[in-house]
Design a protein around this motif. Sequence first.
Motif, short mmCIF file in Angstrom:
data_model
loop_
_atom_site.label_atom_id
_atom_site.label_comp_id
_atom_site.label_asym_id
_atom_site.label_seq_id
_atom_site.Cartn_x
_atom_site.Cartn_y
_atom_site.Cartn_z
N ASP A 185 48.61 45.02 46.84
CA ASP A 185 47.99 45.96 47.78
C ASP A 185 48.36 47.39 47.40
N MET A 186 47.57 48.34 47.88
CA MET A 186 48.06 49.70 48.05
C MET A 186 48.69 49.74 49.45
N ILE A 187 49.89 50.28 49.54
CA ILE A 187 50.62 50.32 50.81
C ILE A 187 50.73 51.77 51.26
N PHE A 188 50.22 52.06 52.46
CA PHE A 188 50.21 53.42 52.99
C PHE A 188 51.05 53.50 54.26
N LEU A 189 51.98 54.44 54.29
CA LEU A 189 52.86 54.65 55.44
C LEU A 189 52.25 55.69 56.37
N TYR A 190 51.94 55.26 57.58
CA TYR A 190 51.26 56.08 58.58
C TYR A 190 52.31 56.71 59.49
N THR A 191 52.71 57.95 59.16
CA THR A 191 53.76 58.65 59.91
C THR A 191 53.19 59.66 60.91
N GLY A 192 51.95 60.09 60.69
CA GLY A 192 51.37 61.15 61.51
C GLY A 192 51.72 62.55 61.05
N TYR A 193 52.48 62.64 59.94
CA TYR A 193 52.93 63.96 59.49
C TYR A 193 51.85 64.74 58.75
N ASP A 194 50.66 64.18 58.58
CA ASP A 194 49.57 64.98 58.01
C ASP A 194 49.22 66.15 58.91
N GLN A 195 49.60 66.08 60.19
CA GLN A 195 49.34 67.21 61.09
C GLN A 195 50.12 68.46 60.69
N TYR A 196 51.17 68.29 59.89
CA TYR A 196 51.99 69.43 59.50
C TYR A 196 51.61 70.00 58.13
N PHE A 197 50.61 69.38 57.48
CA PHE A 197 50.19 69.87 56.17
C PHE A 197 49.62 71.28 56.31
N HIS A 198 49.86 72.15 55.33
CA HIS A 198 49.46 73.56 55.37
C HIS A 198 50.15 74.32 56.50
N HIS A 200 54.67 44.14 44.52
CA HIS A 200 54.09 44.78 43.34
C HIS A 200 52.85 45.63 43.70
N PRO A 201 53.00 46.54 44.65
CA PRO A 201 51.84 47.34 45.05
C PRO A 201 51.35 48.24 43.92
N LYS A 202 50.04 48.44 43.88
CA LYS A 202 49.47 49.36 42.90
C LYS A 202 49.91 50.79 43.19
N ALA A 203 50.03 51.12 44.48
CA ALA A 203 50.46 52.45 44.88
C ALA A 203 51.19 52.35 46.21
N LEU A 204 52.13 53.24 46.40
CA LEU A 204 52.81 53.41 47.67
C LEU A 204 52.53 54.82 48.14
N GLY A 205 51.86 54.94 49.28
CA GLY A 205 51.45 56.26 49.75
C GLY A 205 51.99 56.58 51.12
N THR A 206 51.95 57.86 51.46
CA THR A 206 52.39 58.34 52.76
C THR A 206 51.54 59.53 53.16
N ASP A 207 51.35 59.71 54.47
CA ASP A 207 50.69 60.92 54.94
C ASP A 207 51.68 62.05 55.18
N ALA A 208 52.97 61.79 54.93
CA ALA A 208 53.97 62.85 54.89
C ALA A 208 53.98 63.46 53.49
N SER A 209 54.85 64.43 53.28
CA SER A 209 54.87 65.12 51.99
C SER A 209 55.77 64.47 50.96
N GLY A 210 56.38 63.33 51.31
CA GLY A 210 57.21 62.65 50.32
C GLY A 210 57.77 61.35 50.87
N ILE A 211 58.47 60.61 49.99
CA ILE A 211 59.11 59.35 50.36
C ILE A 211 60.60 59.34 50.03
N GLU A 212 61.09 60.41 49.40
CA GLU A 212 62.41 60.37 48.77
C GLU A 212 63.55 60.46 49.77
N LEU A 213 64.68 59.85 49.39
CA LEU A 213 65.91 59.95 50.17
C LEU A 213 66.35 61.41 50.25
N PRO A 214 66.85 61.85 51.40
CA PRO A 214 67.29 63.24 51.51
C PRO A 214 68.66 63.45 50.87
#
Length: 220
Positions: A108-121, A143-157
Motif C-alpha cells: 500500500d501507500m500509507i498516508f498519515l492523516y494529522t490535519g496539519y495541512d491547515q498550517y501549510f504556508h 513494504h509500502p511503496k510510499a509513506l506520506g503525511t499531511d504534516a511537514s515531516g515524519i522525522e524524530l525530533p
Amino acid sequence: MKFKKEQLIELSHPLLADQECFPYHPYPTGYTSASHWYIETLLMMDSHIGTHIEIPYHRNENGLDCKDWPLEKLIGEATVINVLGKKPNEPITLSDVKKYEGILQEEDMIFLYTGYDQYFHTPDWQPYPYIAEDALAWLLSFHPKALGTDASGIELPGIDTQELPGEPNHVNCFKNGTAIIESLTNLGAIENCRPTVFVLIPMAEGMDAFPSRIVAIKGL
C-alpha cells in the motif's frame, strides 16, 4: 478507464511564489508587447518545496534518484491512518497504527492523516507529530511503496533541532524501498475508501526529491 471528476481528489498544495518554506522563484524571461504575449520561465527552486516526494538519493549517494525511481512505486492503492488530535512533537505510536491491522495491505501507500495541512504556508508549519520508531518498523513490514503525511515531516525530533540529525526514520524508509511524501492535503476526502493514487514527477536526473502533483481516484 473512465471516471467522473467527482472521483478525483487533489492531494497536493499549490506552489506559491515567495510563500514556500524553501526557495521557489519563477523568473519570466520572454517578451511581451501590446499585441503579443510570449514568455519562458527560468525557475529556481528547492527540491523539497510544496507537496513533495523524497527518495533514497536524499540520504545515500548511491541511492536511486528521481530519474531512476521505479514507475510502479509511484502508482498504487492507499490506506489513510487517522491520527487527528496529535500535538506538535507528539509521537504517532505503535498502538495508533496497529488499529489498522487487517486493513493495511502489502505494498500500500500509507498516508498519515494529522490535519496539519491547515498550517501549510503559515509560520506554524513546524513542529509536527512524528512517527515513533517501533510504529515505523511495523508499517514498513508491509513494504509500502510510499509513506506520506499531511504534516511537514515524519522525522524524530532532536534535542536542539526540529529533526534528529541523521534522520533515522528517513534512512529506514529508504532502506526498505519506501519513498516519503511530505505536506499532503485533503486526506480526509480519501479516508476509508482505498483510492488509487498517482504521484506525478518528472524523470529528473540528480534530484533527491521533487515537488509532486499527487492525485487520488476514488472508486476504481
